[in-house]
Design a protein around this motif. Sequence first.
Motif, PDB file in Angstrom:
ATOM      1  N   THR A 160      19.545 -38.454 -43.053  1.00 53.23           N
ATOM      2  CA  THR A 160      19.421 -37.889 -41.751  1.00 53.23           C
ATOM      3  C   THR A 160      18.394 -36.706 -41.894  1.00 53.23           C
ATOM      4  N   ASN A 161      18.820 -35.602 -42.655  1.00 54.01           N
ATOM      5  CA  ASN A 161      18.173 -34.569 -42.866  1.00 54.01           C
ATOM      6  C   ASN A 161      16.596 -34.778 -43.376  1.00 54.01           C
ATOM      7  N   TRP A 162      16.222 -35.581 -44.135  1.00 59.09           N
ATOM      8  CA  TRP A 162      14.674 -36.085 -44.426  1.00 59.09           C
ATOM      9  C   TRP A 162      14.162 -36.280 -43.150  1.00 59.09           C
ATOM     10  N   VAL A 163      14.738 -37.217 -42.583  1.00 59.06           N
ATOM     11  CA  VAL A 163      14.147 -38.006 -41.279  1.00 59.06           C
ATOM     12  C   VAL A 163      13.878 -36.848 -40.291  1.00 59.06           C
ATOM     13  N   CYS A 164      14.806 -36.219 -40.106  1.00 59.31           N
ATOM     14  CA  CYS A 164      14.638 -35.199 -39.068  1.00 59.31           C
ATOM     15  C   CYS A 164      13.744 -33.790 -39.323  1.00 59.31           C
ATOM     16  N   HIS A 165      13.796 -33.559 -40.905  1.00 61.07           N
ATOM     17  CA  HIS A 165      12.958 -32.630 -41.075  1.00 61.07           C
ATOM     18  C   HIS A 165      11.437 -32.949 -41.009  1.00 61.07           C
ATOM     19  N   ARG A 166      11.237 -34.249 -41.276  1.00 63.28           N
ATOM     20  CA  ARG A 166       9.849 -34.853 -41.093  1.00 63.28           C
ATOM     21  C   ARG A 166       9.227 -34.809 -39.921  1.00 63.28           C
ATOM     22  N   LEU A 167      10.288 -35.092 -38.911  1.00 65.93           N
ATOM     23  CA  LEU A 167       9.743 -35.315 -37.489  1.00 65.93           C
ATOM     24  C   LEU A 167      10.026 -34.039 -36.627  1.00 65.93           C
ATOM     25  N   TYR A 168      10.807 -32.920 -37.050  1.00 65.01           N
ATOM     26  CA  TYR A 168      10.887 -31.897 -36.329  1.00 65.01           C
ATOM     27  C   TYR A 168      10.829 -30.497 -37.304  1.00 65.01           C
ATOM     28  N   THR A 169      11.382 -30.133 -38.293  1.00 66.00           N
ATOM     29  CA  THR A 169      11.339 -28.887 -38.648  1.00 66.00           C
ATOM     30  C   THR A 169      10.069 -28.591 -39.412  1.00 66.00           C
ATOM     31  N   PHE A 170       9.724 -29.358 -40.244  1.00 66.82           N
ATOM     32  CA  PHE A 170       8.357 -29.241 -41.004  1.00 66.82           C
ATOM     33  C   PHE A 170       7.528 -30.200 -40.608  1.00 66.82           C
ATOM     34  N   LYS A 171       7.343 -30.713 -39.485  1.00 68.45           N
ATOM     35  CA  LYS A 171       6.668 -31.686 -38.927  1.00 68.45           C
ATOM     36  C   LYS A 171       4.847 -31.693 -39.275  1.00 68.45           C
ATOM     37  N   SER A 172       4.385 -30.158 -39.336  1.00 67.34           N
ATOM     38  CA  SER A 172       3.055 -30.097 -39.652  1.00 67.34           C
ATOM     39  C   SER A 172       2.888 -29.991 -41.246  1.00 67.34           C
ATOM     40  N   HIS A 173       3.973 -29.935 -41.783  1.00 67.03           N
ATOM     41  CA  HIS A 173       3.565 -29.860 -43.299  1.00 67.03           C
ATOM     42  C   HIS A 173       4.189 -31.014 -43.851  1.00 67.03           C
TER      43      HIS A 173
END
Length: 146
Positions: A50-63
């Motif tokens: 869950t973390n990986w998917v959400c971080h890709r799409l939200y937290t670190f989207k630009s990176h």
Amino acid sequence: MKKSTFIQFIKFSLVGLISFVIDVFAMWVFSHWLPLVLARAVAFVLAVLTNWVCHRLYTFKSHASHQAKLKEAITFLTASLVGMIPNVGIYWWIVHSDWYVNYHSMSLAPLIAMIPGIVAGQITNFVLSKYWVFKEQPVVAVHPDH
């Protein structure tokens, strides 16, 4: 702490809250059929996904890497396993402590025991995610030929 890092930490924490709900729910479900530490590990893996998917799409989207998702996923999993050491380690220590022996019959005891490890794991995972997994890539300047 830079403002952008603070904002990322807030986003990281919001994603962490979502994963925490999944983690606790999975722990509650699996603890009825599996030994506690194994149930804890299974719940952790579901929270990591869950973390990986959400971080890709939200937290670190630009990176987030758009080219090498598998490599990024493996790096994230590796970082999460490092974060799992304090998370599950502290959980193991608590459920084997004298305190837990006195309170283990409470229905929420296995879930309450998760909290200190989750906090330690969150700090570890944020540092690894920001500076390793989703590390900001340097911008390469293109210079026209002279």
